[in-house]
Design an enzyme around this catalytic site. Structure first.
Site, short mmCIF file in Angstrom:
data_model
loop_
_atom_site.label_atom_id
_atom_site.label_comp_id
_atom_site.label_asym_id
_atom_site.label_seq_id
_atom_site.Cartn_x
_atom_site.Cartn_y
_atom_site.Cartn_z
N ASN A 114 -110.33 5.28 -100.59
CA ASN A 114 -111.44 5.47 -101.08
C ASN A 114 -112.21 4.05 -101.67
O ASN A 114 -113.37 3.74 -101.26
CB ASN A 114 -111.74 6.56 -102.12
CG ASN A 114 -112.11 7.86 -101.63
OD1 ASN A 114 -113.12 7.90 -100.97
ND2 ASN A 114 -111.24 9.11 -101.73
N ILE A 137 -102.38 8.83 -97.97
CA ILE A 137 -101.38 9.98 -98.10
C ILE A 137 -102.50 11.18 -98.56
O ILE A 137 -102.18 12.42 -98.62
CB ILE A 137 -100.12 9.98 -98.74
CG1 ILE A 137 -100.35 9.51 -100.13
CG2 ILE A 137 -99.27 9.14 -97.91
CD1 ILE A 137 -99.06 9.89 -101.00
N ASP A 138 -103.28 10.92 -99.50
CA ASP A 138 -104.19 11.69 -100.15
C ASP A 138 -105.05 12.81 -99.32
O ASP A 138 -105.50 13.74 -99.72
CB ASP A 138 -105.05 11.25 -101.37
CG ASP A 138 -104.00 10.38 -102.20
OD1 ASP A 138 -102.75 10.53 -102.19
OD2 ASP A 138 -104.52 9.33 -102.97
O1 F6P Z 1 -103.56 6.81 -103.30
C1 F6P Z 1 -102.37 6.94 -103.02
C2 F6P Z 1 -101.63 7.19 -104.17
O2 F6P Z 1 -100.05 7.47 -103.76
C3 F6P Z 1 -101.87 8.60 -104.95
O3 F6P Z 1 -101.55 9.73 -104.54
C4 F6P Z 1 -101.25 8.36 -106.40
O4 F6P Z 1 -102.12 8.80 -107.26
C5 F6P Z 1 -101.37 6.77 -106.45
O5 F6P Z 1 -101.61 6.34 -105.00
C6 F6P Z 1 -100.45 5.89 -107.00
O6 F6P Z 1 -100.80 4.81 -107.25
P1 F6P Z 1 -99.78 3.46 -107.68
O7 F6P Z 1 -98.95 2.91 -106.45
O8 F6P Z 1 -100.84 2.50 -107.82
O9 F6P Z 1 -99.09 3.86 -108.84
#
Ligand code: F6P
Length: 360
Positions: A114, A137-138
């Site tokens: 996004n 993955i979201d």
């Molecule tokens: O957007 C992918 C994602 O894995 C989300 O599901 C999760 O909330 C976030 O990224 C975690 O982010 P980071 O890797 O910065 O901890």
């Protein structure tokens, strides 16, 4: 000579390498290896800002179809700060344009979620030729039915739910499995149904603890002494969902790791007297091998992106709509979140087989 930049941005996921391979192979196939130069921008927008890149060779794209992560590296560069000059005095937008011009790119291919799509659109507005691809993955990107990485994430989360089932059954325990997905519930919904969860909790459907306890007690009466709960990291109880945006944010931040998972597990244990455990597969969900479905989707997306470059149809994100791969204008995609509609078929199917969403 066609000069094309590749950039992977934001949180990584499976399918990034497979997608770049798809674009590269289709470009080499169309133009001939000697007539296309691919430049890999390193570590996402950070590399574009600081001019970090490497010239790619055709062999760089061999042997990476199944491998998760990204051969270019990635980073999170918040969109809201892109136009803000920080303490380092760097004008990020000007620097990115400078790198784009210096490299004499015909087009920059951006693989991102996004926030990354918003920056891709910003670069388009600033005059760069952009083709973007939907990564995460979201599965929360507007304009595409599916993103690459989503199915691989489902596979890992489902494997986790399967594994938890056997130990939950042996010990007659309740398990709360926290699934990623940021602010949306797609990953939890699909993995929850595929992994036979008894309760699925999504950000889109606020839960009440009493409804979850009701479900656990009903199972108990039916001789099922364990319960597996698939809980999205963004799921919130009803009372929190009803708060103002500011108070809701504060309530979320006050929870350990910013999720209600441990609070819910403690509440269930207290109300039912059943041992309740938590499992968090975390970043495993976006690491490791790219599953065959994603390899196929990534390759299709990649070939479609190359075709857009050939036809000079810039300013688009490649998307899956129904069974067709189509271009969607970046200006339409940028800034829109695709949440789970609460009355969608997937939720109806889950309810039909007795899965509780904690709302009734
Ligand atoms: O957007 C992918 C994602 O894995 C989300 O599901 C999760 O909330 C976030 O990224 C975690 O982010 P980071 O890797 O910065 O901890």
């Amino acid at each position: 000579m066609k000069r094309v930049g590749f950039l992977t941005s934001g949180g990584d996921c499976q399918g990034l390498n497979a997608t770049m391979r798809g674009v590269a192979k289709a470009l080499y196939e169309h133009y001939g290896e000697k007539n296309v130069e691919i430049i890999g921008i390193l570590n996402g927008y950070k590399g574009l800002i600081h001019g970090d890149y490497k010239k790619m060779k055709p062999e760089d794209f061999s042997g990476i179809l199944s491998i998760g992560g990204t051969i270019l590296g990635t980073s999170r560069q918040p969109f809201k700060l892109m136009r803000v000059i920080g303490e380092d005095g760097i004008d990020k937008v000007a620097c990115m344009k400078k790198t784009y011009k210096y490299l004499k790119l015909d087009c920059l291919v951006i693989l991102g979620g996004n926030g990354s799509q918003k920056t891709a659109n910003l670069l388009r507005e600033e005059g760069c030729n952009i083709v973007s691809l939907p990564k995460t993955i979201d599965n929360d990107l507007w304009g595409t039915d599916k993103t690459f990485g989503f199915q691989s994430g489902i596979n890992v989360a489902t494997y986790c739910l399967d594994a938890i089932h056997t130990t939950a059954t042996s010990h007659s325990r309740i398990f709360v499995v926290e699934v990623m997905g940021h602010k949306v519930g797609w990953l939890t919904l699909y993995a929850g149904v595929a992994g036979g969860a008894d309760v699925i909790l999504l950000p889109e459907i606020p839960y009440s603890v009493d409804n979850i306890v009701k479900k656990i007690e009903e199972r108990e009466r039916n001789g099922k002494h364990f319960t597996v709960i698939a809980m999205a990291e963004g799921a919130v109880p009803k009372e929190v969902a009803e708060l103002s945006k500011k108070d809701r944010k504060a309530a979320v931040m006050a929870q350990p790791n910013g999720t209600f998972t441990s609070q819910l597990a403690a509440q269930i244990q207290e109300k039912t007297g059943h041992e309740t455990r938590i499992t968090v597969p975390g970043h495993m969900q976006r690491g490791g091998e790219t599953c065959p479905y994603d390899r196929f989707l990534s390759t299709s997306f990649g070939a479609a992106a190359a075709q857009l470059i050939v036809e000079e149809k810039y300013g688009n994100m490649v998307a899956l709509q129904g069974d067709k791969i189509v271009p969607v204008p970046l200006e339409e995609v940028a800034g829109k979140l695709k949440t789970v509609p609460v009355d969608c078929d997937e939720i109806k199917c889950a309810r039909a087989v007795g899965i509780s969403f904690g709302d009734k």
